[in-house]
Write a protein that holds these residues in place. Structure first.
Motif, mmCIF file in Angstrom:
data_model
loop_
_atom_site.group_PDB
_atom_site.id
_atom_site.type_symbol
_atom_site.label_atom_id
_atom_site.label_comp_id
_atom_site.label_asym_id
_atom_site.label_seq_id
_atom_site.Cartn_x
_atom_site.Cartn_y
_atom_site.Cartn_z
ATOM 1 N N THR A 1 0.853 -1.192 0.000
ATOM 2 C CA THR A 1 0.000 0.000 0.000
ATOM 3 C C THR A 1 0.880 1.230 0.000
ATOM 4 N N GLU B 1 1.201 5.118 0.559
ATOM 5 C CA GLU B 1 0.525 6.184 1.291
ATOM 6 C C GLU B 1 0.657 7.507 0.538
ATOM 7 N N GLU B 2 -0.068 8.523 1.033
ATOM 8 C CA GLU B 2 -0.046 9.828 0.386
ATOM 9 C C GLU B 2 1.316 10.508 0.511
ATOM 10 N N GLN C 1 -2.975 1.875 -4.129
ATOM 11 C CA GLN C 1 -2.638 3.279 -3.922
ATOM 12 C C GLN C 1 -3.845 4.144 -4.227
#
Length: 339
Positions: free
Chosen positions: A237, A239-240, A285
């Motif tokens: 995953t 992340e921002e 994402q």
């Protein structure tokens, strides 16, 4: 006959010329009233002008309506863009690999003891020769003690084993544990999976590494008296902030172990198999579906339509004023001519 006709024409040329001159003078000097000109001509001119004016007014209202719709579209486009910025969409992609980075499998056996650990290929696990007896340990293992990250008081003992890598050969790891006796009604061994066994080996602070893993990853159990298959899949995953987190999804199936030892025993045997479910790494994402360039292009088109509509409306008004002035001028000329 031709000579007689020529003589008649030569004798009366002035009469015909004078008659024609009189006719021209009469038609040019005499102004007929409206009743003699015919009732259809002025009404026809008036109806055409009226229709043109009405049509121009209708067009003007249509373009004003289009301008209002364009303004609404501008507002809606900007609102949708801001909404999409606040709520990104989750994107899932799959990457196929032939070799995984070997995961780490941390067991918390308690009083149980590891009897054997082997790597097998093509899903083939040979029958057990001496179940319950110590066997070969062909896996890379590491034993470590560290403080419980949730209590910071009690010590935890973990046995870390290197997991399977080769997904094309269907590599699996088969482990056997033995527990001599327990005072509990149910016996189980806890374990957790983390992404890289090599990172654990290279870490200078292995205790801190395990504390971070236990805080970040979920733990599972497998029971005694069964053979448990664990099929793993890897999910990454993004992340921002650009960081990447890794977690495992697993499917487990449990098969009863038939204990064929001659003497009934009170000890417990644990069997567990770890393998990869498929060669695909799932990447998750958040993406923003709002494209600023598309919005800018749409706004440019809307503003261009607005300017063209405003220009057309201005030209329509000028044309209506010009037609009105021309109509009044013609009417004044006709009235002056009649007077």
């Amino acid at each position: 006959q031709l000579s007689e006709d020529v003589e008649q024409v030569s004798q009366h040329p002035t009469d015909e010329g004078e008659g024609e001159m009189e006719d021209h003078e009469d038609t040019s000097s005499v102004i007929l009233p409206d009743s003699e000109l015919g009732p259809s001509a002025p009404y026809l001119r008036f109806s055409k002008t009226c229709l043109k004016n009405v049509f121009s007014v209708i067009l003007l209202f249509i373009y004003l309506l289009l301008m209002a719709v364009a303004v609404f579209l501008v507002y809606q486009t900007i609102a949708d863009f801001r909404e999409k910025l606040k709520h990104p969409v989750m994107s899932v992609s799959y990457k196929e690999v032939s070799l995984y980075d070997a995961p780490g499998i941390a067991f918390y056996p308690g009083k149980a003891r590891l009897l054997s650990c082997k790597h097998h290929y093509y899903d083939h696990i040979p029958p057990l020769i001496n179940p319950g007896q110590p066997g070969d340990i062909e896996c890379i293992t590491q034993r470590i003690n560290y403080t419980d990250p949730f209590t910071n008081q009690s010590m935890k003992y973990a046995l870390v084993v290197q997991g399977p890598r080769d997904v094309k050969k269907k590599e699996l790891v088969f482990l056997q544990f033995h527990l001599n006796g327990t005072d509990q009604d149910f016996s189980a061994i806890d374990y957790l999976l983390f992404s890289s066994f090599q990172e654990f080996i290279n870490s200078p602070e292995k205790a801190e590494f395990m504390k971070d893993c236990e805080s970040s990853y979920s733990s599972w159990k497998f029971s005694g008296g069964f053979r448990t298959w664990v099929k793993m899949s890897l999910v990454k995953t993004k992340e921002e902030d650009g960081s990447e987190t890794v977690e495992f999804k697993q499917e487990t199936s449990v098969v009863n172990y038939i204990d064929q030892r001659t003497k009934p025993r009170s000890d417990q045997l644990f069997f567990v198999v770890f393998e990869w479910k498929d060669p695909f790494i799932q990447t998750v994402q958040d993406i923003i579906t709002a494209n600023p360039w598309n919005m800018i292009a749409l706004l440019c088109g809307i503003f261009l339509a607005l300017f063209k509509a405003a220009d057309f409306a201005k030209l329509s008004v000028k044309w209506m004023i010009k037609i009105r002035k021309r109509h009044l001028k013609r009417r004044s000329q006709v009235m002056n001519h009649i007077s």
